[in-house]
Design a protein around this motif. Structure first.
Motif, PDB file in Angstrom:
ATOM      1  N   SER A 178       0.841  -1.187   0.000  1.00 51.13           N
ATOM      2  CA  SER A 178       0.000   0.000   0.000  1.00 51.13           C
ATOM      3  C   SER A 178       0.878   1.239   0.000  1.00 51.13           C
ATOM      4  O   SER A 178       2.096   1.171   0.206  1.00 51.13           O
ATOM      5  N   PHE A 181       1.676   4.549   1.941  1.00 46.52           N
ATOM      6  CA  PHE A 181       1.549   5.098   3.287  1.00 46.52           C
ATOM      7  C   PHE A 181       2.127   6.510   3.316  1.00 46.52           C
ATOM      8  O   PHE A 181       3.177   6.767   2.727  1.00 46.52           O
ATOM      9  N   ARG A 189       4.893   8.544   7.446  1.00 52.89           N
ATOM     10  CA  ARG A 189       5.224   7.476   8.380  1.00 52.89           C
ATOM     11  C   ARG A 189       6.692   7.568   8.783  1.00 52.89           C
ATOM     12  O   ARG A 189       7.559   7.932   7.981  1.00 52.89           O
ATOM     13  N   GLU A 195       5.910   9.878   1.568  1.00 47.91           N
ATOM     14  CA  GLU A 195       5.118   8.767   1.018  1.00 47.91           C
ATOM     15  C   GLU A 195       6.046   7.565   0.907  1.00 47.91           C
ATOM     16  O   GLU A 195       7.216   7.709   0.563  1.00 47.91           O
ATOM     17  N   GLU A 216      -0.359  -1.199   8.328  1.00 48.82           N
ATOM     18  CA  GLU A 216       0.911  -0.636   8.751  1.00 48.82           C
ATOM     19  C   GLU A 216       1.996  -1.063   7.768  1.00 48.82           C
ATOM     20  O   GLU A 216       1.983  -2.191   7.283  1.00 48.82           O
ATOM     21  N   PRO A 217       2.949  -0.164   7.466  1.00 52.78           N
ATOM     22  CA  PRO A 217       4.019  -0.530   6.538  1.00 52.78           C
ATOM     23  C   PRO A 217       4.979  -1.539   7.152  1.00 52.78           C
ATOM     24  O   PRO A 217       5.258  -1.488   8.353  1.00 52.78           O
TER      25      PRO A 217
END
Length: 221
Positions: free
Chosen positions: A91, A93, A96, A113, A121-122
């Motif tokens: 995805s 994110f 972060r 990004e 969550e990454p």
């Protein structure tokens, strides 16, 4: 004396080359393959119309937009059009924190990004997009900041696969790759030019294909 930790925002290309032994490669086949694969991607009529619209907005606003304006009016729509959300595979994110130890140096900071495995969550980053600045008076070294985030992502990737990146200064995009201690940077792509803006979207879509290939093993049968 070698530092024990570095924030992304303080990193420069010269610093990373000095302390981590990185080397710029020109030309570099991995980068060329990525950019060449983008040429083969066909965009729909809707995508072309959307890109033309936001490129026109960028042309009118880039000189005075701040970072949030750039993100809302151009960068965000481009990433949305590339559709980097695949549930439970990877995805996109935003904003972060990321940190990792690279050659005994802690690299850390906030990434504007990132594309990473994970859903909510990454986990393992494949792509870092960092340090987009106003066209006038950009602060720091956007390329160095982006590369630092890519290095952290590389350290978290146990397979040590190629890590991709991009940074933007005003209307202008630059793409990067990192493999081992070697990195490369593309020529500039001015998003105010419709043809270049279309190519930016194709490059992002080519990156999605890479992410799809890398996460194919996560698809449940």
């Amino acid at each position: 004396m070698k530092p024990t930790e570095l924030m992304f925002s303080n990193c420069t290309l010269a610093m990373l080359e000095k302390w981590l032994g990185l080397r710029l490669q020109t030309p570099y086949q991995i980068l060329e393959t990525w950019l060449d694969s983008a040429q083969k991607i066909t965009l729909s009529s809707f995508e072309k119309e959307m890109v033309a619209m936001i490129a026109n907005d960028l042309h009118k606003g880039a000189a005075h937009w701040n970072e949030t304006d750039l993100s809302m009016h151009f960068i965000g729509p481009m990433f949305s059009a590339a559709q980097f959300i695949e549930e439970y595979r990877f995805s996109l994110f935003a904003q972060r924190n990321l940190e990792a130890i690279v050659d005994d140096i802690k690299l850390f900071g906030r990434v504007d990004e990132m594309i990473a495995t994970g859903f909510r969550e990454p986990k393992i980053p494949y792509f870092a997009f960092n340090a987009y600045k106003r066209q006038t008076d950009p602060n720091g070294d956007p390329a160095g900041q982006c590369l630092a985030a890519m290095l952290a992502g590389q350290a978290l990737n146990h397979k040590k696969e190629t890590v991709y990146g991009c940074y933007v200064i005003g209307a202008t995009w630059y793409f990067m790759v990192l493999e081992g201690k070697h990195y490369a940077m593309s020529n500039s792509f001015d998003g105010r030019d419709i043809d270049k803006a279309l190519q930016i979207l194709r490059i992002l879509k080519a990156l999605k294909e890479v992410c799809m290939q890398r996460t194919a093993h996560l698809v449940q049968v």
